[in-house]
Structure formats: structure tokens, C-alpha cells
Design a protein around this motif. Structure first.
Motif, mmCIF file in Angstrom:
data_model
loop_
_atom_site.group_PDB
_atom_site.id
_atom_site.type_symbol
_atom_site.label_atom_id
_atom_site.label_comp_id
_atom_site.label_asym_id
_atom_site.label_seq_id
_atom_site.Cartn_x
_atom_site.Cartn_y
_atom_site.Cartn_z
ATOM 1 N N GLN A 146 -9.105 10.538 6.367
ATOM 2 C CA GLN A 146 -10.126 9.506 6.505
ATOM 3 C C GLN A 146 -10.239 8.710 5.212
ATOM 4 N N ARG A 147 -10.576 7.451 5.368
ATOM 5 C CA ARG A 147 -10.693 6.575 4.205
ATOM 6 C C ARG A 147 -11.944 6.907 3.398
ATOM 7 N N THR A 148 -11.845 6.685 2.097
ATOM 8 C CA THR A 148 -12.938 7.083 1.204
ATOM 9 C C THR A 148 -14.160 6.183 1.332
ATOM 10 N N ASN A 149 -14.015 5.019 1.988
ATOM 11 C CA ASN A 149 -15.177 4.120 2.118
ATOM 12 C C ASN A 149 -16.100 4.520 3.264
ATOM 13 N N GLY A 178 -11.933 5.853 12.831
ATOM 14 C CA GLY A 178 -11.054 4.946 12.101
ATOM 15 C C GLY A 178 -11.265 3.478 12.419
ATOM 16 N N ARG A 235 0.853 -1.185 0.000
ATOM 17 C CA ARG A 235 0.000 0.000 0.000
ATOM 18 C C ARG A 235 0.894 1.241 0.000
ATOM 19 N N ARG A 272 -12.792 -1.351 8.460
ATOM 20 C CA ARG A 272 -11.378 -1.417 8.113
ATOM 21 C C ARG A 272 -11.106 -2.413 6.979
ATOM 22 N N SER A 297 -4.532 1.346 7.198
ATOM 23 C CA SER A 297 -3.701 1.416 5.992
ATOM 24 C C SER A 297 -2.480 0.510 6.045
ATOM 25 N N SER A 313 1.730 8.644 2.925
ATOM 26 C CA SER A 313 1.260 7.777 1.842
ATOM 27 C C SER A 313 1.676 8.297 0.472
ATOM 28 N N SER A 344 -3.114 6.640 7.609
ATOM 29 C CA SER A 344 -4.448 6.635 8.200
ATOM 30 C C SER A 344 -4.771 5.259 8.767
ATOM 31 N N GLY A 362 -12.568 -2.174 4.110
ATOM 32 C CA GLY A 362 -12.807 -1.459 2.862
ATOM 33 C C GLY A 362 -14.254 -1.383 2.426
#
Length: 634
Positions: free
Chosen positions: A255-258, A377, A58, A381, A82, A236, A79, A383
Motif C-alpha cells: 500500500q502507498r504511504t499516503n 488502491g 518510478r 492516486r 505506481s 519496485s 502497487s 499522492g
């Protein structure tokens, strides 16, 4: 004989509880094909695919590993979810022949989770305060026998080990998880984290350093980099020096896009409860795990009891006032799916890696934006789509702000810090029996250290000032100052950082060493043939077969590093006597003369920390409320 000893050590590492699993099978015995610093990105990708079972790195992972293996002290900012853990796991595999990978982690529950998720190619173990003495001894026996590749410990345990190394093998890599705890600007500051560089690199000789965090503001990053002497910061998108990162105008998405983020304004607790029920009964959430974050322990208990009969799957509360076994049972039940919803304070969730939590609710205000990012978070996790919903009310915000304003910085605390430093540095109260035992260095002790060669001397050649050790037991100082132990500990951790070079602090120091004789020979007879015992025994107090040695007094007379005396006696023990560390306290080594004006300046600086921390907490709470309120109104 060596095989038998290894088998015995492996058996000793077998679990007495599920927190100390047997060291995992499957670690290859083939030495690494090249020096760690020579590993190319292609080499790391080959290991990733063929040993760890992942196809691709990643963003940020490979760059962090290459930096660490090259020997550069590295801070990794990724994040939540990740893949930060892989960034110490793969280097640990590369370095397993060279030495141990030591992972410092702030929570026992987090250590247990990380251990369970350790790949089978690595042998892991935990040492924690929740283990029995026998369990800890079994794990340490396996560690010393080089049967453990990755060892998870708390910062408080590390501070104890920094005294004498505790017989650890060479430390090839030290990893500091949740590294934002290093900084006093962080939302999760821990005093022992302030001294991580001293403990890991100076005392234990760690050869490489990796620090991990998902939630750090720029002031926190700057503070962490300065305290840990970081060379590279990896994100990242790219790698930086600290200065390049601070000057970087762009900030990556944290923050994650999901995850979908939503904020709703609620008038009162009744309206919040109705919203919670509506959300968790919806088709989108009714079959999946959820966390409800609250800011008070009493609210967690009350809300869990209230919701338990209204939601399917079971509801439990979780907070720091619960017993460790109770917290562990609740977390295990949540991880296994026996409990669907947990109502928790911020004590629940740091590093929690349950992939299918689909809903995270904030019932009231998070304490800061960083807290909000870290707590949300936990959601999805793996996805898959997840929902994070904050239910804010002005009443909660006002209550939280009032409580934060009332914390710390009292006149009593300011006076306590001043008295503490004056006792340790100026000998205040030494005319009567106080909590501090001060012992000036002997000529022999001074001669053993070059730094004391420049000590001023009078016309007769005698030192006009001598360095000294000042030691005390925790309970004695707590009573003398009417100051809680955690406040004393925090003040001393800050002081040790600010007075570096003038003083050196030994935390959780064994103020007494006990020599328990039980062999056929008497202590006097053994002293005739052992030069160390011959020097030590005259300084002990004897009660029956036990000789008690005041550690700081012996060190001031004999000289050398504190761990040298403990290790020498440990190696000398055998069939005739046994060494025991007794009483937990602190020892301050004062290497330079200190004037009263300097003591007052330090006292003022330390006393200001509480006030600064309180202002910082209030400012973060205000910022969180403004941001979430605007989002609710949008």
C-alpha cells in the motif's frame, strides 16, 4: 491510391461512440533509431522526458521496459497508482513500426479509461462486445491499415481472434493487464485468462509478452509465471526469476504511504450507516469523491437510495446486474464529478484511475486481503493524503461465509463435467443425435501433419485409430447437460490446460461457415475455376443462394489449421460471394488415443476445482476477517 485507402480507413475509425475515439494524432513517423533490444536506460529516459513528458522513471518501470524490449516474457508487480500503464505505452512507441501492441483487459470500463489516458504520441482503439457491428468493423479496418498502435481487447474477444487471426498485423507486444486473473488462486479468476499464452504467442504469434498486476499472493504469482512461461519478475525494488522471488524472505509494502488505514467494529447495519454519514460529512471528506464498497448488489442499491438525500454531491449505486450503458453513465458521472459518492460491489474499481478519491469505505467485509488492497488502491492516486476505513461486523462475516460455503461443487456439476468429457472424448451418446458432431480425419488430413505419421496402423496399413474433431454449439450442450454456459466454458478452459498435447480446444468457434452467392456466376461455375470452392462445395448444404458448411467436417476432410480454411475463403470472396461465420461453439481436436481411465481421472480433477476454489475463497475470507478484527481491536 494508397493515400486514399489510408484516409478512408482513418475515417472509418472515427468514433460512433465515445468508447471508440478517433485514432489520436501526433504519433511520430520517424522509425526507431536502433533495434528494440539495443535500447539503453539512457535511451529510455530520453524518450520518457522528450516524448512522454515525465522527468524520471518510478521504481521498477525502466527495468520492466528493458526486460520486455530484450524479448523476455516479463511479469511486473507494482502497487496501484505506481505507473504500470507506462510500462506498455513506452515500449509500444518504440515498437510501433514493427507492429501492434495488443492490451488484454478484463473490463470494458477499464479499457475505455486506459484509452482516454493514452499519450497523444500513440494511436489507440478499443474493440469490445458493447460496440455495434459497424463500430467494430470500422476499428478493425483501421487496425489492418496499420493506423492503430495500441489496441485494447477483452480475453473473450481474444479467444475468438485466436481461431484465424482476424487479419491482425504483426503483434510486436502483447500486454496482459490484471494478470492475476490468470490464476485459479486469484480473487478475480477468469477462465479465458488461463489460455493467454496459447492465444497470444502460439496462435497470434506475439513477439513479446508483458503481464501486469498490483495484487498477487505468492501462490498466484507462481501460477501466473507457470501458465505464461514468465522469464523475469520485476518488482519496485529489483528483478527476479520466479524461484528467486518465491524464496525471497522480504515482502515489499503493497500500500502507498499516503494512505491511512483504519478499521472500526460496528454492531449492525444501523451503526455502520451512522459511521458512514459521520465520515463523509466530516470537513476532511465532505467536498471530495468517495467510494463505499459493499458485498451484495441489493445492499448497494439500498444504501445509495438511503444516503442520497443525506449527503451532498449525489450518491449512486454500481454493480454487475446493471445494464452496460447504465454502468458507464454512472462511472462517467463519477469521473467528471457530477456524482460524489458511489456505493459499489467489487465490480467497480479494477483499474479505475480517478486521482482525487480521498475516501474509500468498506461497509462490511472485503472478500480477501487482495480485494481489500485492490479496492483501497483507488484512493488518492495523485499522492495526496487519503483515508481507507473498513466498517466490519461479525454478522456480515457470518453471512458471507455461509454464502461462500454454499457455492459450487454440487453432485450435478460433477456429473455434468464427466458427461461433457465422455461425450467429447469417448463418443458417449453418439448412437443417438446428440450435441456433439464428431468427424475423423481423412488420410489427406492426416498426411498434412507430421505428428500423425506415428499413428498405429493394422496389417493392411490402415490407421487403427484416427485423430478427430469434436464440435458443438453452446446452446445445444447447455440443454443436454442442464449446465450453465459459463460453467461449461470454465471446465473446458481448465481441461485444455491439463490435457495440453493430447487435445487442442478452439473456443467461440464458428461451427458453420456460410457462403452467400450473389454474383452473376453460379456457385458451380465458380467452382470450376476455383480449386478451393471445388473442394468445399460438395460438403455444403444449400438453401437458396446460401451454402452452409459444417466447419469441423470440412477440416477433418481437408486438414490444416482451422484458421487456414476461414482465411482462404475470406480471401477468395469478392463480387461473387460473401463469407459469414455462423453459430458460436467449440471444437476439440483430439490428437492422441484416450482411454476411459484417463477420461475419468480428468473428470475427477476438473470436478475438484470447484471444491478447491470454494475452500480457497473461505480461507481468504477468514484471513481477512481475522486481520481486520484484530486491527479494529488494537
Amino acid at each position: 491510391a494508397e493515400a486514399a485507402e489510408s484516409a478512408e480507413a482513418a475515417a472509418a475509425a472515427a468514433p460512433a461512440s465515445d468508447l471508440v475515439p478517433a485514432v489520436a494524432e501526433g504519433a511520430a513517423e520517424v522509425p526507431p533509431p536502433k533495434a528494440p533490444e539495443a535500447y539503453t536506460p539512457e535511451d529510455l529516459t530520453h524518450l520518457l522526458r522528450h516524448t512522454f513528458g515525465h522527468e524520471h522513471f518510478r521504481p521498477g518501470q525502466q527495468e520492466a521496459m528493458s526486460s520486455v524490449l530484450a524479448g523476455r516474457k516479463t511479469l511486473l508487480l507494482l502497487s496501484t497508482g505506481s505507473g504500470k500503464s507506462l510500462c506498455y505505452q513506452l515500449p509500444a512507441y518504440v515498437l510501433r513500426e514493427e507492429g501492434l501492441t495488443l492490451v488484454v483487459s478484463p473490463l470494458v470500463s477499464l479499457m475505455a479509461d486506459q484509452l482516454q489516458r493514452l499519450p497523444s504520441c500513440l494511436r489507440g482503439a478499443v474493440v469490445s462486445g458493447q460496440q455495434t457491428r459497424e463500430q467494430s468493423k470500422a476499428v478493425m479496418k483501421a487496425v489492418r491499415a496499420r493506423l492503430v498502435d495500441v489496441l485494447f481487447i477483452s480475453p473473450e474477444r481474444l479467444s475468438m481472434w485466436s481461431f484465424d487471426g482476424c487479419g491482425l498485423p504483426p503483434i510486436a507486444l502483447a500486454c496482459i493487464d490484471e494478470a492475476h486473473c490468470v490464476s485459479e488462486w486469484s480473487h478475480n479468476f477468469r477462465p479465458d485468462y488461463l489460455r493467454m499464452h496459447e492465444f497470444l504467442l502460439d496462435s497470434l504469434g506475439a513477439r513479446r509478452l508483458l503481464a501486469l498486476t498490483a495484487t498477487a499472493t505468492r501462490p498466484t504469482i507462481k501460477s501466473v509465471c507457470e501458465i505464461l512461461c514468465i522469464d523475469d519478475v520485476v518488482r519496485s525494488d529489483r528483478s527476479f526469476t520466479m524461484q528467486e522471488l518465491l524464496e525471497e524472505p522480504a515482502q515489499p509494502r503493497v500500500q502507498r504511504t499516503n494512505l491511512s488505514m483504519d478499521v472500526r467494529s460496528c454492531r449492525d447495519e444501523q451503526a455502520q450507516t451512522q459511521e458512514v454519514l459521520s465520515i463523509l460529512r466530516s470537513p476532511q471528506a465532505c467536498r471530495h469523491s468517495a467510494i463505499i464498497y459493499v458485498w451484495r448488489r441489493v445492499t448497494a442499491d439500498h444504501m445509495a437510495k438511503r444516503l442520497n438525500g443525506l449527503l451532498r454531491g449525489g450518491v449512486k449505486s454500481y454493480h454487475s446486474s446493471m445494464l452496460p450503458d447504465q454502468r458507464r453513465q454512472i462511472q462517467d458521472a463519477f469521473m467528471s464529478g457530477l456524482v460524489r459518492v458511489v456505493v459499489a460491489t467489487m465490480a467497480f474499481g479494477m483499474g479505475l484511475d480517478k486521482p482525487d478519491i480521498r475516501t474509500v469505505l468498506h461497509l462490511g467485509m472485503p472478500k480477501s486481503i487482495e480485494n481489500y488492497i485492490q479496492e483501497t488502491g483507488r484512493c488518492s492516486r495523485d499522492g495526496a493524503p487519503g483515508r481507507c476505513i473498513a466498517l466490519v461486523s461479525s454478522a456480515d462475516f457470518k453471512s458471507m461465509r455461509w454464502m461462500e460455503s454454499a457455492k459450487g461443487g454440487s453432485g450435478a456439476q460433477v456429473g455434468g463435467v464427466r458427461r461433457l468429457l465422455r461425450m467429447l472424448l469417448l463418443g458417449e451418446g453418439s448412437e443417438k443425435k446428440g450435441p456433439v458432431q464428431r468427424h475423423d480425419f481423412s488420410d489427406e488430413a492426416m498426411a498434412k501433419e507430421e505428428r500423425f505419421a506415428a499413428v498405429p496402423r493394422d496389417a493392411d496399413g490402415q490407421p487403427s485409430w484416427r485423430p478427430f474433431h469434436a464440435a458443438f454449439e453452446e446452446r445445444d450442450m447447455e440443454e443436454a447437460l442442464a449446465m450453465p454456459r459459463d460453467e461449461i466454458h470454465s471446465a473446458l478452459a481448465h481441461f485444455a490446460l491439463r490435457a495440453r498435447g493430447v487435445v487442442r480446444l478452439h473456443s467461440r468457434f464458428p461451427t458453420r461457415l456460410k457462403l452467400r452467392f450473389f454474383g452473376q456466376s453460379t456457385a458451380a461455375e465458380l467452382a470450376e475455376i476455383d480449386p478451393l470452392l471445388r473442394q468445399v462445395l460438395p460438403m455444403t448444404k444449400r438453401v437458396g443462394p446460401v451454402h452452409s458448411l459444417e466447419t469441423s467436417k470440412a477440416l477433418a476432410a481437408m486438414g490444416g489449421e482451422p484458421g487456414q480454411l476461414s482465411n482462404a475463403l475470406w480471401q477468395a470472396q469478392g463480387r461473387e460471394f460473401q463469407l459469414e461465420k455462423a453459430d458460436c461453439g467449440y471444437m476439440l481436436t483430439v490428437a492422441q488415443p484416450v482411454q476411459e481411465e484417463q477420461v475419468e481421472a480428468w473428470a475427477e480433477e476438473l470436478s475438484a476445482i470447484n471444491a478447491r476454489a470454494r475452500r480457497n475463497a473461505i480461507e481468504k475470507l477468514d484471513a481477512a476477517y481475522i486481520a481486520l478484527s484484530r486491527a479494529a481491536d488494537a
